[in-house]
Design an enzyme around this catalytic site. Structure first.
Site, PDB file in Angstrom:
ATOM      1  N   ILE A  31      32.282  47.313  29.933  1.00 62.41           N
ATOM      2  CA  ILE A  31      30.958  47.032  30.476  1.00 62.41           C
ATOM      3  C   ILE A  31      30.192  48.328  30.716  1.00 62.41           C
ATOM      4  O   ILE A  31      28.966  48.392  30.512  1.00 62.41           O
ATOM      5  CB  ILE A  31      31.059  46.189  31.766  1.00 62.41           C
ATOM      6  N   ARG A  53      39.223  57.174  36.142  1.00 67.44           N
ATOM      7  CA  ARG A  53      40.489  57.483  36.817  1.00 67.44           C
ATOM      8  C   ARG A  53      41.217  58.625  36.120  1.00 67.44           C
ATOM      9  O   ARG A  53      41.880  59.440  36.766  1.00 67.44           O
ATOM     10  CB  ARG A  53      41.372  56.233  36.856  1.00 67.44           C
ATOM     11  N   LYS A 113      28.711  43.280  39.260  1.00 70.88           N
ATOM     12  CA  LYS A 113      29.032  42.047  39.979  1.00 70.88           C
ATOM     13  C   LYS A 113      30.539  41.776  39.906  1.00 70.88           C
ATOM     14  O   LYS A 113      31.192  42.164  38.920  1.00 70.88           O
ATOM     15  CB  LYS A 113      28.211  40.881  39.407  1.00 70.88           C
ATOM     16  N   ARG A 181      43.864  41.808  34.940  1.00 66.75           N
ATOM     17  CA  ARG A 181      43.437  42.054  36.324  1.00 66.75           C
ATOM     18  C   ARG A 181      42.982  40.782  37.018  1.00 66.75           C
ATOM     19  O   ARG A 181      43.131  40.653  38.242  1.00 66.75           O
ATOM     20  CB  ARG A 181      42.311  43.083  36.348  1.00 66.75           C
TER      21      ARG A 181
END
Length: 343
Positions: A31, A53, A113, A181
């Site tokens: 995204i 990360r 979101k 996830r």
């Protein structure tokens, strides 16, 4: 009788006086990539930095998307004096902590979101932003697309009559990988927070807060919500909203009024088109299609320009998706997940 000429809502077109902000991106997933490309292609904004990360992932992302700076740490990006606003595209379990950190640094922030995984955490973020005097917005991109603005215009002009209900679905087969996830309890997983938020926000946009919430559905083996049908009461009227991470659904939406209804093409949450149909069975429909040329994931550009316009106007929140409404939508999801027994 339906109008033969539809209203012309003001779109969030670039170069209409909004400031050209310098954006930093936290996260290097799919995204974030679509967002960076959409901003570059369709706005007057500039993505100047990225952090992830792993430093090597940020460097790879920067090369792929033409971004000048890849920071070795998230802290370095947040402290970068050349970054005006931060787009958080990290996993949703990290939205609260990262959002609070960006706000504490005095920067504007757009958070993918859902803004947070609970309504309570959303209120923590909005309270912090208000206290710090920075702009905070959930990246609910559907709100800023031309079709959403057309829907608002049709409703405002009374063409639908009294709006009575919304019927919408959003399902994608995302539960086939046990390590995904969305299947991990306690991290904001499940169908409602990831997909169901789209039908629920559409209902909120045209009907406001529900007066009652009823949810039925199923859970995955890990305990997150897999499917749900949520019935939202609005006085005597009801909306029916379905979501699933087990199957692909049509992803269509219909907004019903006493005089006419809007049928939004699927997938209804991305730039598409709509059909306006009269309550009179024999009256021909009126067709509208988004002709801006900003299609598919490039539609993410609209929210970036909207944020810049709102910042330029000195606002603290989006007038089309206020802090209170953002928290209310998450409160609806909280209650639906509670009824389902989702972890």
């Amino acid at each position: 009788m339906l109008p033969r000429t539809l209203p012309e809502p003001e779109l969030f077109l670039p170069g209409r006086g909004e400031p050209s902000l310098r954006w930093g991106v936290i996260g290097a997933g799919w995204i974030a990539g679509f967002f960076a490309d959409a901003v570059r292609a369709h706005t007057a904004q500039t993505v100047v930095a990225v952090a992830a990360r792993r430093p090597e992932r940020a460097e790879e992302f920067a090369r792929a998307h033409g971004i000048h700076t890849a920071h070795a740490t998230v802290d370095a990006l947040i402290d970068d004096p050349f970054v005006d606003v931060v787009y958080i595209a990290a996993p949703q379990i990290d939205h609260l902590a990262l959002g609070l950190q960006v706000i504490a640094a005095g920067k504007h922030v757009l958070i993918e979101k859902p803004l947070a995984t609970t309504a309570a955490d959303a209120r923590r973020l909005t309270s912090a932003a208000q206290a710090a005097g920075v702009f905070l917005m959930e990246a609910m991109w559907s709100r800023y697309q031309p079709q959403a603005l057309m829907i608002r215009a049709l409703a405002a002009e009374g063409i639908l009559g009294d709006i009575t209900s919304v019927m919408a679905d959003h399902g994608q087969p995302l539960a086939d990988d046990p390590s995904h996830r969305l299947l991990v309890p306690g991290t904001g997983g499940g169908a409602l927070l990831d997909l169901g938020i789209y039908p629920i926000q559409l209902d909120s946009m045209v009907l406001g807060d529900p007066t009652s919430i009823t949810a039925v559905g199923s859970l995955t083996a890990s305990g997150v919500d897999a499917t749900s049908t949520v019935v939202l009461g609005h006085g005597v009227e009801q909306s029916t909203l379905m979501t699933s991470i087990l199957t692909k659904t049509p992803t269509l939406a219909t907004i019903c009024g006493t005089d006419a209804r809007i049928e939004i093409d699927g997938p209804f949450h991305i730039p598409t088109g709509l059909t306006l149909r009269s309550a009179d069975l024999f009256e021909p429909p009126v067709r509208w299609t988004d002709d801006t040329g900003v299609s598919l994931m490039d539609g993410l550009a609209w929210e970036a320009t909207a944020l810049a316009r709102f910042v330029g106007e000195g606002r603290a929140e989006s007038p089309l998706h206020t802090h209170a409404e953002t928290a209310s939508i998450l409160a609806t999801i909280d209650e639906a997940r509670r009824q389902l027994g989702a972890l």
